[in-house]
Enzyme design. Structure first.
Site, PDB file in Angstrom:
ATOM      1  CD1 TRP A 101      34.082  39.144  20.456  1.00 15.73           C
ATOM      2  CD2 TRP A 101      35.252  41.073  19.999  1.00 15.73           C
ATOM      3  NE1 TRP A 101      34.296  39.812  19.811  1.00 15.73           N
ATOM      4  CE2 TRP A 101      34.367  40.878  19.713  1.00 15.73           C
ATOM      5  CE3 TRP A 101      36.260  42.345  20.328  1.00 15.73           C
ATOM      6  CZ2 TRP A 101      33.769  42.164  18.570  1.00 15.73           C
ATOM      7  CZ3 TRP A 101      35.666  43.234  19.031  1.00 15.73           C
ATOM      8  CH2 TRP A 101      34.876  43.270  18.403  1.00 15.73           C
ATOM      9  CG  ASP A 171      33.802  40.884  26.986  1.00 15.38           C
ATOM     10  OD1 ASP A 171      32.952  41.095  27.233  1.00 15.38           O
ATOM     11  OD2 ASP A 171      34.750  41.416  25.908  1.00 15.38           O
ATOM     12  CE  LYS A 195      28.434  42.179  19.893  1.00 13.89           C
ATOM     13  NZ  LYS A 195      29.677  42.189  20.519  1.00 13.89           N
TER      14      LYS A 195
HETATM   15  C1  LIG Z   1      30.876  42.545  20.642  1.00 19.33           C
HETATM   16  C2  LIG Z   1      31.438  41.883  21.507  1.00 19.33           C
HETATM   17  C3  LIG Z   1      33.184  43.652  21.885  1.00 19.33           C
HETATM   18  C4  LIG Z   1      32.778  44.472  21.349  1.00 19.33           C
HETATM   19  O1  LIG Z   1      32.231  45.553  21.779  1.00 19.33           O
HETATM   20  P1  LIG Z   1      31.418  46.500  21.111  1.00 19.33           P
HETATM   21  O2  LIG Z   1      30.872  47.644  21.483  1.00 19.33           O
HETATM   22  O3  LIG Z   1      31.889  47.104  19.505  1.00 19.33           O
HETATM   23  O4  LIG Z   1      32.632  47.335  21.586  1.00 19.33           O
HETATM   24  C5  LIG Z   1      33.818  43.025  22.656  1.00 19.33           C
HETATM   25  N1  LIG Z   1      34.103  41.852  23.847  1.00 19.33           N
HETATM   26  C6  LIG Z   1      32.948  41.103  23.152  1.00 19.33           C
HETATM   27  C7  LIG Z   1      33.029  39.723  23.575  1.00 19.33           C
HETATM   28  C8  LIG Z   1      31.893  40.615  22.250  1.00 19.33           C
HETATM   29  O5  LIG Z   1      30.911  39.836  21.997  1.00 19.33           O
END
Ligand SMILES: *Cc1c(COP(=O)(O)O)cnc(C)c1O
Length: 361
Positions: A101, A171, A195
């Site tokens: 990511w 993130d 998540k």
């Molecule tokens: C799942 C995830 C993403 C991607 O998210 P989307 O909503 O599918 O674009 C980005 N960063 C992390 C840490 C993730 O676990």
């Protein structure tokens, strides 16, 4: 079959109490004769929902006054672009690569400016968090970017990097609200909610207000403009109303559970059940260096692909679903977010013990 224990990395389990409350509200939300899915995003009812969600989130995280909370449609990948579009003033940003990511975020940022990779754990397949105490931060970097919890590889920054005064952008998708984030240490922390918070379809951006600027990249789509989003209270266009409503219910559930310090205590206790088992097992092995381990995503392997596949299949038949590792790394991964009860992890460990006994030569 009753409810399963779902170890998916996301979308993931939601608290049963939240689902039950949503079910009670389904046809008639608080006597207004309609579901939240059907109501106008300009209605008084929805206005109250989004304002209360923001207030509860601010309470949970003690978000300081000088930070804005934005609800943005488009999830994690949208923020990969929104961050450089809104923040690159000098056109330079530093990225720390600790997994897929972070790599994807860096690749997206390269479209809009210069990206410097100032640390990486790619040399050991992202099984650890690099030392970030003295980084070669670029003098003109607009920000330093991390993925705080690496969903796929199961690592987490337990100490934030020293960004030498540059704004830290994190993130936090897969560790969002798993513990109390110290908001003041970040310029931005953002998370896709599917998540650890709610259903898919929304990203929550917590941003220090000096980083919300007018003079941003003119190519920025209006819908990804932080200032436009902030000025309109996240209601510039139709937001993901139902997702925001469910997130709001989850915030209330977290408060009822005792807040984020209590969630953290539970998450530590819960993860320990699985890590202790992995450390002692003669069949299963964790793949992450112990001091970089995530409390949320726990990857493990047997070392034998066929046995891994058999394990995933047999576990699913026993109501322990989505234990297959990410397609890029194989093996297994148990995602054990806030809504996964400790009994779920204990049930998994008992299943692993039985599997191990059966497969010991
Ligand atoms: C799942 C995830 C993403 C991607 O998210 P989307 O909503 O599918 O674009 C980005 N960063 C992390 C840490 C993730 O676990």
């Amino acid at each position: 079959m009753g409810r399963v224990y779902n170890f998916s990395a996301g979308p993931a389990m939601l608290p049963v109490e939240v689902l039950e409350e949503a079910a009670r509200d389904m046809l008639d939300y608080h006597g207004c004769g309609q579901s939240v899915m059907e109501m106008s995003h300009r209605s008084a009812e929805f206005k109250a929902i989004i304002e209360e969600a923001e207030k509860d989130l601010r309470d949970l995280l003690s978000v300081p006054e000088n930070y804005k909370v934005l609800f943005m449609q488009g999830g994690g990948n949208q923020q990969f672009a929104a961050v450089p579009l809104n923040l690159m003033k000098n056109g330079v940003a530093d990225y720390i690569l600790t997994g897929q990511w972070a790599k994807k975020a860096a690749k997206e940022a390269e479209k809009y400016g210069e990206v410097h990779v100032i640390a990486s754990s790619a040399d050991k397949t992202f099984s650890y968090i690099p030392d970030c105490s003295d980084l070669p931060v670029s003098p003109d970097a607009d920000y330093v970017y991390i993925c705080e919890n690496n969903t796929i590889y199961g690592t987490k920054f337990h100490k934030l990097p020293d960004t030498k005064g540059k704004p830290l952008v994190a993130d936090v998708s897969s560790c969002f609200l798993s513990e109390k984030h110290d908001v003041e240490k970040y310029g931005i922390l953002w998370g896709g909610v599917q998540k650890n918070v709610g259903p898919a379809g929304c990203g929550i951006v917590i941003i220090r207000d000096d980083l919300i600027r007018e003079d941003i990249n003119p190519m920025t789509p209006t819908i990804m403009n932080y200032k436009v989003t902030a000025d309109n209270g996240s209601l510039y266009n139709t937001p993901p109303c139902y997702v925001i409503y469910i997130c709001g219910l989850v915030f209330k559930w977290l408060k009822k559970m005792g807040g984020l310090d209590e969630m953290h205590r539970r998450n530590v206790e819960k993860a320990k059940v699985l890590y202790d088992f992995l450390d002692a097992s003669s069949l299963f092995k964790g793949t992450v260096e112990p001091d970089s381990r995530s409390l949320m995503n726990v990857p493990f392997v047997t070392g034998d692909k066929d046995l891994d596949a058999a394990f995933v299949k047999e576990a699913a038949a026993a109501g322990l679903i989505n234990l297959k590792g990410h397609r890029t790394v194989g093996g297994m991964r148990a995602s054990i977010y806030n809504a996964m009860p400790k009994e779920g992890v204990e049930t998994l460990v008992r299943f692993m013990e039985a599997f191990e006994a059966k497969h010991k030569a």
